[in-house]
Design a protein around this motif. Sequence first.
Motif, PDB file in Angstrom:
ATOM      1  N   ALA A  11     -10.802  11.815 -17.698  1.00 32.96           N
ATOM      2  CA  ALA A  11      -9.544  12.332 -17.153  1.00 32.96           C
ATOM      3  C   ALA A  11      -9.505  12.110 -15.644  1.00 32.96           C
ATOM      4  CB  ALA A  11      -9.395  13.816 -17.467  1.00 32.96           C
ATOM      5  N   LEU A  12      -8.308  11.770 -15.134  1.00 32.96           N
ATOM      6  CA  LEU A  12      -8.065  11.647 -13.708  1.00 32.96           C
ATOM      7  C   LEU A  12      -6.927  12.588 -13.349  1.00 32.96           C
ATOM      8  CD1 LEU A  12      -8.930   8.642 -14.881  1.00 32.96           C
ATOM      9  CD2 LEU A  12      -8.497   7.956 -12.515  1.00 32.96           C
ATOM     10  N   VAL A  13      -7.144  13.409 -12.322  1.00 26.90           N
ATOM     11  CA  VAL A  13      -6.191  14.463 -11.972  1.00 26.90           C
ATOM     12  C   VAL A  13      -5.799  14.305 -10.508  1.00 26.90           C
ATOM     13  CG1 VAL A  13      -5.753  16.943 -11.968  1.00 26.90           C
ATOM     14  CG2 VAL A  13      -7.431  15.971 -13.573  1.00 26.90           C
ATOM     15  N   ALA A  19       0.096   8.069  -7.214  1.00 26.09           N
ATOM     16  CA  ALA A  19      -1.115   7.699  -6.477  1.00 26.09           C
ATOM     17  C   ALA A  19      -2.175   7.121  -7.411  1.00 26.09           C
ATOM     18  CB  ALA A  19      -1.671   8.906  -5.727  1.00 26.09           C
ATOM     19  N   ILE A  20      -2.300   7.678  -8.604  1.00 25.11           N
ATOM     20  CA  ILE A  20      -3.272   7.140  -9.566  1.00 25.11           C
ATOM     21  C   ILE A  20      -2.856   5.738  -9.992  1.00 25.11           C
ATOM     22  CG2 ILE A  20      -4.227   7.406 -11.890  1.00 25.11           C
ATOM     23  CD1 ILE A  20      -4.240  10.399 -11.464  1.00 25.11           C
ATOM     24  N   TYR A  21      -1.569   5.576 -10.278  1.00 25.91           N
ATOM     25  CA  TYR A  21      -1.076   4.256 -10.708  1.00 25.91           C
ATOM     26  C   TYR A  21      -1.205   3.232  -9.584  1.00 25.91           C
ATOM     27  CZ  TYR A  21       2.087   0.617 -12.326  1.00 25.91           C
ATOM     28  OH  TYR A  21       2.622  -0.589 -12.699  1.00 25.91           O
ATOM     29  N   THR A  22      -0.926   3.640  -8.374  1.00 29.89           N
ATOM     30  CA  THR A  22      -0.907   2.706  -7.250  1.00 29.89           C
ATOM     31  C   THR A  22      -2.305   2.344  -6.776  1.00 29.89           C
ATOM     32  OG1 THR A  22       1.211   3.651  -6.523  1.00 29.89           O
ATOM     33  CG2 THR A  22      -0.006   2.343  -4.916  1.00 29.89           C
ATOM     34  N   TYR A  23      -3.197   3.328  -6.690  1.00 24.52           N
ATOM     35  CA  TYR A  23      -4.489   3.125  -6.037  1.00 24.52           C
ATOM     36  C   TYR A  23      -5.652   2.869  -6.989  1.00 24.52           C
ATOM     37  CZ  TYR A  23      -1.913   5.314  -2.193  1.00 24.52           C
ATOM     38  OH  TYR A  23      -0.982   5.634  -1.244  1.00 24.52           O
TER      39      TYR A  23
END
Length: 379
Positions: A11-13, A19-23
């Motif tokens: 899991a990524l929170v 920000a998760i999609y971009t970085y």
Amino acid sequence: MTAQPNRLRIALVCNTAWAIYTYRRGVLRMLTERGAEVTIIAPRDRTFEPLVAMGCRCVELPVASKGTDPREDLKTLAALYREYRATSPHVVFHYTIKPNIYGSIAAWLARVPSIAVTTGLGYVFIQKSRTAMVAKRLYRFAFRFPREVWFLNRDDREAFARQDLLAHPDRARLLHGEGVDLDEYAFEPLPERESFVFILIGRLLWDKGVAEFVEAARRVGATHPNARFQLLGPVGVDNPSAISRTEVDAWERDNVIEYLGEAHDVRPHIANADCVVLPSYREGVPRTLMEASAMGRPIVATDVPGCREVVEDGVTGLLCEAKSADSLAHQLDRMLTFDARQRAEMGVQGRAKVAREFDEKAVVERYKGTIRAITGVSL
């Protein structure tokens, strides 16, 4: 949702799915291609759809980024605890302040291993306020729980150590930026034309030095009519330092800046620029500058933690004082006085530095090694 017992669950929170999609697309691609069940937990935004298309599961998270109401923060903690209890992820990665704090506590309560990634210290270390003081106390409490705490630059790690915010200093790790895909951000020659474009890319926040950029644009534009100044990024975001659309509209009416809105893909805008500017007050390691250097663009940025990790003053760009429109205007003016050959050489040196120090492949390997160390599963 019931977790699938035979798949690795990661899991990524974060306080934004964007920000998760971009970085972290490189990390997400690696995990999904190797069969891991990847869950993104964040407030819903336009990137939920492309994340699902990548093979991720998305869970909407209540996060009051601007607020300091403890009842709202407890809702965030409770939502994460319920999710972790229901799905039992093998490892959780938390990003940004509230997921770092409340996610680390929720993961400990749910007996789930977690990693805290401090992507930049932001207002907590920029401002001297009661809110900042409370945030530091919460950091000190919450950071006793993660297996590791990752910092993107040495200054941030030293700031936490100096202020005694790490219960277990031996768990601190240096990630040195989150990397950039050198194939995706390919080198582009500088444009050949009469006009000269400076661009600031990022969320429009006062802490990013947008006010200094606008003031410097007024001054430099008065003596260099061929210079153009652009802003690219979301306005009115959920952040204590957010700039309103009304303020941006006023700058446009004064013909000081061009506001380009938001973009899924920043590469055409970087390619169209002669110089990328980031007068930020403090950063983790700014993705914008890594991407700009990878594409061969000289940079003007502040001499602050994060920015100076990417920019080698006089070699790949120029550094200026933080919170100083005077210093920024001086460096923008210097950039304009360089000839095309000097600016092109800065771009070449910037690409070489990113390839040496910030290749996304090394970051992906760090994630793989950490997941293997915690779970025993090799990806």
